[in-house]
Structure formats: structure tokens, C-alpha cells
Motif scaffolding. Structure first.
Motif, PDB file in Angstrom:
ATOM      1  N   HIS A 185      40.875  44.874  28.714  1.00  0.00           N
ATOM      2  CA  HIS A 185      40.550  44.173  29.962  1.00  0.00           C
ATOM      3  C   HIS A 185      40.698  42.667  29.805  1.00  0.00           C
ATOM      4  O   HIS A 185      40.251  41.902  30.635  1.00  0.00           O
ATOM      5  N   ARG A 205      37.997  46.982  41.336  1.00  0.00           N
ATOM      6  CA  ARG A 205      36.777  46.595  40.623  1.00  0.00           C
ATOM      7  C   ARG A 205      36.679  47.245  39.249  1.00  0.00           C
ATOM      8  O   ARG A 205      36.057  46.701  38.353  1.00  0.00           O
ATOM      9  N   GLN A 231      38.569  45.079  37.040  1.00  0.00           N
ATOM     10  CA  GLN A 231      37.844  43.820  36.842  1.00  0.00           C
ATOM     11  C   GLN A 231      36.502  44.015  36.146  1.00  0.00           C
ATOM     12  O   GLN A 231      35.830  43.045  35.814  1.00  0.00           O
ATOM     13  N   GLY A 232      36.089  45.284  35.968  1.00  0.00           N
ATOM     14  CA  GLY A 232      34.825  45.559  35.278  1.00  0.00           C
ATOM     15  C   GLY A 232      33.610  45.158  36.093  1.00  0.00           C
ATOM     16  O   GLY A 232      32.573  44.797  35.527  1.00  0.00           O
ATOM     17  N   LYS A 233      33.719  45.225  37.431  1.00  0.00           N
ATOM     18  CA  LYS A 233      32.586  44.841  38.292  1.00  0.00           C
ATOM     19  C   LYS A 233      31.874  46.097  38.792  1.00  0.00           C
ATOM     20  O   LYS A 233      32.505  46.951  39.422  1.00  0.00           O
ATOM     21  N   LYS A 234      30.569  46.193  38.535  1.00  0.00           N
ATOM     22  CA  LYS A 234      29.801  47.393  38.907  1.00  0.00           C
ATOM     23  C   LYS A 234      29.844  47.641  40.409  1.00  0.00           C
ATOM     24  O   LYS A 234      29.780  46.703  41.196  1.00  0.00           O
ATOM     25  N   TRP A 271      32.523  44.920  31.687  1.00  0.00           N
ATOM     26  CA  TRP A 271      33.415  43.895  31.155  1.00  0.00           C
ATOM     27  C   TRP A 271      33.828  42.839  32.192  1.00  0.00           C
ATOM     28  O   TRP A 271      34.728  42.050  31.954  1.00  0.00           O
ATOM     29  N   GLY A 272      33.152  42.846  33.330  1.00  0.00           N
ATOM     30  CA  GLY A 272      33.535  41.903  34.388  1.00  0.00           C
ATOM     31  C   GLY A 272      33.354  40.457  33.962  1.00  0.00           C
ATOM     32  O   GLY A 272      32.354  40.096  33.354  1.00  0.00           O
ATOM     33  N   GLU A 285      40.436  35.847  36.098  1.00  0.00           N
ATOM     34  CA  GLU A 285      41.420  36.928  36.130  1.00  0.00           C
ATOM     35  C   GLU A 285      42.162  36.953  34.801  1.00  0.00           C
ATOM     36  O   GLU A 285      42.299  35.922  34.149  1.00  0.00           O
TER      37      GLU A 285
END
Ligand code: SF4
Length: 748
Positions: free
Chosen positions: A634, A692, A695-698, A711-712, A716
Motif C-alpha cells: 500500500h 477505500r 487507501q486503507g480507510k475503515k 494502513w490509511g 496518495e
């Protein structure tokens, strides 16, 4: 309960080294064998990359819970890579596009309305019909991230539509280099039987077009004692596993190949009999190589003259020997010529079409089973986007199939402006798995099926000469709403039902089914070219042409086994037949030397470093947004040698600005001795920016794992394509995708 991340790592090849064993998203998982009780397997083949490995989808009830290699496949022999295993993530990705949508706001405003497939087909077919009525099929352009069955038939039926095949473009220079050499496409090194292998920039331990089959054979060859010598500016996994790693200066492989050739001839080690019998090269022409000594090459390539001489001698004397050529070597401005120069080494030692040597391609060509429209489609390369920008041409309908040109094209920012401009692209359609940057500008968005939901067929020959056929069949029943192509009453009226087994998740559709339905709606000659109800029926007609398979049960046999090996060795296996005008291999030395294929990289005081762009097994648009893959890969740090870092006063983890004459980006620094000092490196990045999981966003979804994404980050990941100028190989036609000169500045 499905396969765990630990199982995912166990089943994947060692080539995906660098993964660490940890429970998936912090949860302990049960043992692999326990998880798999009471499951059944459906054979198919993986099309995430062109290797087309035989696989089995493992189902528990109606849900796909795992993917494993099919041991009956003579190509991958039961092996499978991390991407193939993670295809299950792609199938059940909660961020998948599942329904057709039509733009309601301004282009790029991000406002759509969900529509039925019937409405989507009406939109598409009426626009296509209008373009055809005006007699300009060339204003229809398909940009294909993947090639799928029946598409070319459809483009031909339209009478001359244009298409970009991105998978083919990646090899267009290498293909041309080979075509000029022996009149055919790329060759195959027989790695399992070779004893000495020169690797020019390929990374088969981690990635490659024939990944699993190739690395399996390379490992076998190495176990049998083959020596592996790798030339690569970066310490790739393969370089690290090689007997010798020579960090060559980027873009200078042709100089190395010429010096190796010169040294072979100077030592009298060339195979005169082979040259005379099978090539157009005359003994006296070899004198032209005299100035290209190892000492000359040392200054250009950075490889010691003594090493070049020794390797030339070992390569000639250790029989059989072979070569591997990587994409980073051919995807340059002089890629076709460089390929041809490296191929010269094979003829000098006479290793063409011998066991353990370099084999001519062995594609099986079968005739279409059904009457086809005349071949009128037009293949284009990426310069088509330049033509749109410069208004040398326009398109009234641009269809992006699993392709995100804004993210993938050198000069992607310009591509964005082209797609945004309705005077250049009148109507934009994106058929994809996710909302990509390019799809966000589309007028019509169509949900694409993943390969595990599609039909397909492949026929191949292994390096051992086994000819075989594999079937791709949908492995899952529909889990969402069944996809109705037309309102129910029309289906009933026409007695034409969309087969339940073909209806994938939500209303996603295979491209081949889209072509069939569009053809029915366009009518006339287009409809006549599609005299079948679905892709399955079309494939059955192909298979009916193979008596030995029909004897076994035809399509039913393939549905059960996935693979059919023809009961004979390929008739084209190791045949010394070359499709050049004289029937002999052509290496015109005068022409080659005059073109100076080693002069491709020019650093300057403004751009003193050369950025190389490398491939990673786990970084590919073909497996984008898969959660297991995204957890592993990522980020995309800029690799810098310690000497360079010291000179630029940069520490590990600092952020830097990387600028080329085409663009700039920010990246985090990773300091490593596994790169040449004047060279820096970034991995190719194919991740869709709007997702997402990537991007590792919950977020909350049908998949509880999406609440565990960890991992967010704020930034970028770096996409190095932004730095590439739009430069073509004039001979091969492919764009430079391998590297560019840059300057680096610490931020802050
Ligand atoms: S190498 Fe991996 S991604 Fe490619 S076809 Fe095989 S399993 Fe699929």
C-alpha cells in the motif's frame, strides 16, 4: 469461513517474498485443512495476468471461499500466485460497481442515476447505430485493459472500429524486435533444461507475463545446476536469488549485448555451422563488432570488462544456455532494437529451438468455427490520445473497458483534459469494477464482471511442447439480484433467457455478453455476425472442431476438468521455420549499429538521476482493491542509494519531490544499497485512487474486514507514470514506460 490471510501466504509461491505471517487484520484464523472440509472445486483459469494459470474455485455451498492451482494444468502444474488467490477479494469487493449508471450532472460533476440494463443498452445501441449510419466506424474507440472473447468479432462487425489493447502494448517493442529477427513474436526460454541463463532485467522470481509457469521452470533449472546471471539497475528479488547481480546502467543493455557478442566472436566461440545454416549473418560481417569491446561497454554499462569477457565465455561454453528479456529493457524508446541486439547472442551460440535454449513462439492458430465478418478493426497505440489532444482526430464514442487512461497513460493529466472535453470525446463509457479516475468522467458507467464470473477459452503450448486447451467458466451463482438484460416480458416473448449461471454479482456483466446483446439490438449485418445466444454456446462451437476432445465429451469434459491436453506433441514444437523472406534469421548488423540502441538515457545537470519503474507481483490494476493485496502493498517509496541520499542530505522516511520534464510527484524515501547510485526507482502503481480498501480507510460494509483496515495515510501513493513524457519507440510503436531522467529535492 473462507481462506485466511495465513493460508493465502502458505498457498502462494515463495516468489512473493517479503510478506510477513500475521493473522488477518489481527484476528486468529483456524487451520487451513479444517477450513476446507465439505467444499467442492470448479475448474477454470485465472486471467488476472496473461499466464492463464489453471485454477479451481473452491465453494462452500454457493459461496466461493478459496482459489487454488489446478494440478492438471501442464503450464502452472498446480502453482498459483498471490494475485490469483486474492481474486476472491475482487469478486466480493464491497466497493465494486454493480449497476449501470447514467450521468445526470455536468461531465465530471460526479452525479449519476441508476438505470436498468435495458436503458443502458438503448443508450449504447442508439449511439452506435447513429455513428454507423454516418459511415464513420473509426469514430468508435475501445480502450481495453483486458481483451475478452468476441470483442474483435464485434469491432469487425461494426466495420472498422478502433481499439487499444493495453496488454499487447506492454510488449509491442519486444514483439517487433522478435518479428524482425525471425518473423514471429516473442520467444520462450526453456528454463527447466537450461544450464546457463543470462537475465536482462526480468524479475521472474516476483512477476512476469508467464509468472507461475516460468518461475516453476526456472527453479527446476536452478535445482539442476543452472547458473543465473542478472543485469538490472535494481536488486530485484531475481537479482537477489541469482548467482551474480550486475547493476547495469539503465537503458544500456544493447551495449552489454554487443560487447558480449564481440567477446564471443573474438574468442572464436561462435557457432559457425548454425550461423551459416540458419541465419543471414555472414562470417565477415561479424568483423563489424570489433570496436564494441568489453572495455568500450564498461564505460557505458558500468559492468567490468573482465566480467563481460568471462560471462561471454561461460555463456558460449556451457550448453545449453539461454536468455530472458524483461519489460524494462524493451519498453524504452529503442526497445525493439535493444531486443534484437540481445537476440543476436542466441544465434552466436546456436541455442535457437534446442532443448534448454531459446524457443520460437508456438501459438496455436485455429480457424473461427463460425462465419466471421471481414477483419476491419484497427489497432491503435497510445499516440491515439495525442491525436485526440491535438485535434487530429475525434471520437464520438470512447469505451473504456477496465482501463483507466488517466492513471495509466504517460501524460495522464493531459488525458484527463481530453476525457473532460466533450468536443474531443463526445460520449464516454466506462465498464469497470470500480469507480476509477477516468470512470468519474464517464457519461455511462457499466458494471463489469470479474474473470471468475466469465466464460473464456485459451489454447497454449508449454515449453515442453504439450498443446492444451483450458476453459474459463463462471465459478459462482448469482448472489445479488439476477441481471436482466431486458424487461422480463421481452425475454419471455422472445424466449431468450439470460442463463442464470451467467448472471454474476449484482448486475455486473461480461464484455462478451455485452457484445452479443448489442449485436442483437443493432440488427442487420452486426446481428448476423452473432448467430448464438451466449458466450458458452460460441465456445462450444469452437470445441466441436476438436475431434479428440469431442470424443471425451467436449464442453462437458472441460467443465469437469478445466484442461484438455491434446494427445500429441505440438506439430510446431522446435521447428526451424522462420517467417522471414529468406526463411532465415535476420540480424542486420550495419542497421543495428548505426541506430546506436545503447543511447537512450541522457541525464543532465537539470535532471541528474534516472528513475527506473519496476513491476511488483502485488501491484497490478488487474487485482486492484483486493484487501489481502492492499494490506501487503500500500505504499510506493522512492529507492535511493545511500551515497545519493548523503549527497542530497536525505534520511530514510523523508519526503522528496521527484520532477521530470513531464511532471512531478511526492514520494517517501527508502534508502537501500540495492540500487545504482545515479539511479532511483519507483514501482508501477495501478491502484484505483477512489477506493477505500486501497487507501486503507475503515468503512462499514457487507465485509466486516473493511472496519479493520489499518494502513490509511494522508498521502496518495506515488504513480510514476505521471513523470513519463509521451515518447514512442519509432520501430516498435510502444511508449516508453520504463524510466525517465529526474531531479530530486527534499521537501521542507
Ligand atoms: S500468475 Fe498469478 S495472476 Fe497470473 S494467471 Fe497465474 S495465478 Fe493468475
Amino acid at each position: 469461513m473462507g481462506i485466511s490471510r495465513r493460508d493465502f501466504l502458505k498457498v502462494g509461491l515463495a516468489g512473493v517474498a517479503g510478506f510477513y505471517l500475521a493473522p488477518a487484520f489481527g484476528r486468529p484464523m483456524p487451520p487451513f485443512n479444517e477450513v476446507r472440509k465439505g467444499m467442492r472445486g470448479i475448474p477454470t483459469f485465472c486471467t488476472i495476468c496473461p499466464a492463464h494459470c489453471g485454477i479451481k474455485g473452491i465453494l462452500k455451498g454457493e459461496r466461493l471461499v478459496a482459489i487454488e492451482g489446478n494440478p492438471d494444468s501442464p503450464n502452472n502444474m498446480g502453482g498459483i500466485c498471490a494475485k490469483g488467490i486474492a481474486a476472491i477479494n475482487q469478486l466480493y469487493d464491497p466497493e465494486r460497481l454493480l449497476y449501470p449508471m447514467k450521468r445526470v450532472g455536468e461531465r465530471g460533476e460526479g452525479k449519476w442515476r441508476r438505470i436498468s440494463w435495458d436503458e443502458a443498452f438503448w443508450e449504447l445501441s442508439s449511439r452506435l447505430a447513429d455513428i454507423l449510419k454516418n459511415g464513420h466506424p473509426e469514430e468508435i474507440i475501445f480502450d481495453l485493459g483486458f481483451s475478452e472473447p468476441l470483442l474483435l468479432r464485434f469491432l469487425n462487425a461494426l466495420g472498422g472500429a478502433v481499439y487499444i489493447d493495453r496488454a499487447a502494448l506492454a510488449h509491442i517493442n519486444a514483439d517487433e524486435g522478435h518479428r524482425l529477427f525471425w518473423g514471429k513474436g516473442r520467444g520462450v526460454p526453456d528454463l527447466a533444461h537450461s544450464r546457463y541463463i543470462l537475465n536482462f532485467g526480468a524479475n521472474p522470481y516476483e512477476t512476469g507475463d508467464e509468472y507461475v509457469g516460468m518461475i516453476t521452470r526456472l527453479i527446476k533449472g536452478r535445482e539442476n545446476g543452472a547458473k543465473l546471471i542478472t543485469f538490472d539497475p535494481r536488486l530485484s528479488y531475481t537479482a537477489g536469488k541469482s548467482d551474480e547481480w550486475h547493476p547495469i546502467k539503465p537503458g544500456t543493455d544493447a551495449a552489454l549485448a554487443l560487447a558480449l557478442a564481440q567477446s564471443i566472436v573474438a574468442q572464436g566461440l561462435h557457432d559457425r555451422t548454425f550461423l551459416e545454416k540458419w541465419t543471414e549473418v555472414q562470417e565477415e560481417q561479424l568483423r563489424l563488432l570489433s570496436p564494441f569491446t568489453p572495455e568500450w561497454a564498461e564505460g557505458i554499462t558500468g559492468i567490468k570488462a573482465s566480467d563481460i569477457k568471462r560471462i561471454a565465455s561461460e555463456f558460449s561454453k556451457t550448453k545449453p544456455s539461454t536468455i530472458i528479456i524483461g519489460g524494462g529493457v524493451s519498453q524504452r524508446q529503442k526497445g525493439a532494437l535493444t531486443t534484437r541486439t540481445i537476440l543476436l547472442l542466441n544465434v552466436l551460440v546456436g541455442n535457437i529451438n534446442v532443448k534448454g535454449g531459446y524457443l520460437a513462439p508456438q501459438q496455436i492458430k485455429w480457424e473461427e468455427p463460425l462465419p466471421s465478418p471481414p477483419e476491419r478493426n484497427k489497432k491503435a497505440n497510445l499516440s491515439l490520445y495525442s491525436a485526440l489532444r491535438e485535434e487530429k482526430r475525434r471520437t464520438r464514442l470512447l469505451f473504456l473497458y477496465r482501463s483507466d487512461p488517466i492513471h495509466l497513460n504517460p501524460g495522464g493529466i493531459e488525458t484527463k483534459e481530453i476525457l473532460r472535453d466533450e468536443s474531443k470525446v463526445s460520449y464516454l463509457i466506462a465498464m469497470d469494477l470500480h469507480m476509477t479516475q477516468s470512470a468519474s468522467l464517464a457519461d455511462l458507467i457499466l458494471p463489469a464482471a470479474v474473470p471468475l464470473e466469465c466464460w473464456g477459452l485459451t489454447a497454449r503450448v508449454t515449453p515442453e511442447g504439450k498443446e492444451f486447451i483450458s476453459l474459463r467458466q463462471p465459478v459462482v451463482h448469482p448472489l445479488g439480484e439476477p441481471a436482466l438484460l431486458r424487461p422480463k416480458e421481452i425475454i419471455t416473448k422472445r424466449k431468450r433467457e439470460f442463463p442464470l449461471r451467467m448472471a454474476p454479482l449484482g448486475e455486473a456483466l461480461a464484455l462478451s455478453e455485452l457484445c452479443i446483446e448489442l449485436a442483437q439490438r443493432l440488427g442487420g449485418k452486426v446481428k448476423e455476425s452473432f448467430p448464438f445466444q451466449g458466450t458458452e454456446e460460441y465456445l462450444a462451437q469452437w470445441l466441436a472442431k476438436i475431434p479428440s476432445l469431442q470424443h471425451k465429451g467436449g464442453l462437458s469434459y472441460l467443465k469437469k476438468k478445466g484442461i484438455f491436453i491434446l494427445p500429441r506433441l505440438s506439430t510446431i514444437f522446435r521447428k526451424m521455420e522462420f517467417s522471414t523472406p529468406t526463411g532465415k534469421i535476420r540480424v542486420p548488423l550495419v542497421e543495428l549499429l548505426r541506430a546506436e540502441p545503447w543511447r537512450q538515457v541522457r541525464t543532465s545537470s537539470s535532471f541528474p538521476y534516472h528513475l527506473v519503474i519496476y513491476g511488483r507481483s502485488v501491484s497490478s490494476g488487474r487485482i486492484s482493491n483486493a484487501k489481502w493485496i492492499a494490506e501487503i502493498a500500500h505504499d510506493n517509496p522512492l529507492l535511493i542509494h545511500p551515497e545519493t541520499a548523503k549527497k542530497l542530505k536525505i534520511k530514510e522516511g523523508d519526503r522528496v519531490q521527484v520532477r521530470s520534464r513531464a511532471g512531478e510527484l511526492d514520494a517517501e524515501v527508502k534508502i537501500t544499497e540495492g540500487i545504482r547510485p545515479e539511479t532511483v526507482a519507483l514501482a508501477k502503481d495501478f491502484t484505483p485512487q477512489g477506493c477505500r480498501i486501497t487507501q486503507g480507510k475503515k468503512f462499514k460494509s457487507s465485509d466486516p474486514d473493511t472496519q479493520l483496515l489499518w494502513w490509511g495515510g494522508e498521502k496518495e501513493t506515488a504513480n510514476p507514470v505521471l513523470l513519463l513524457p509521451q515518447e514512442h519507440d519509432p520501430l516498435g510503436g510502444g511508449m516508453n514506460l520504463a524510466g525517465v531522467e529526474v531531479e530530486i529535492k527534499k521537501i521542507g
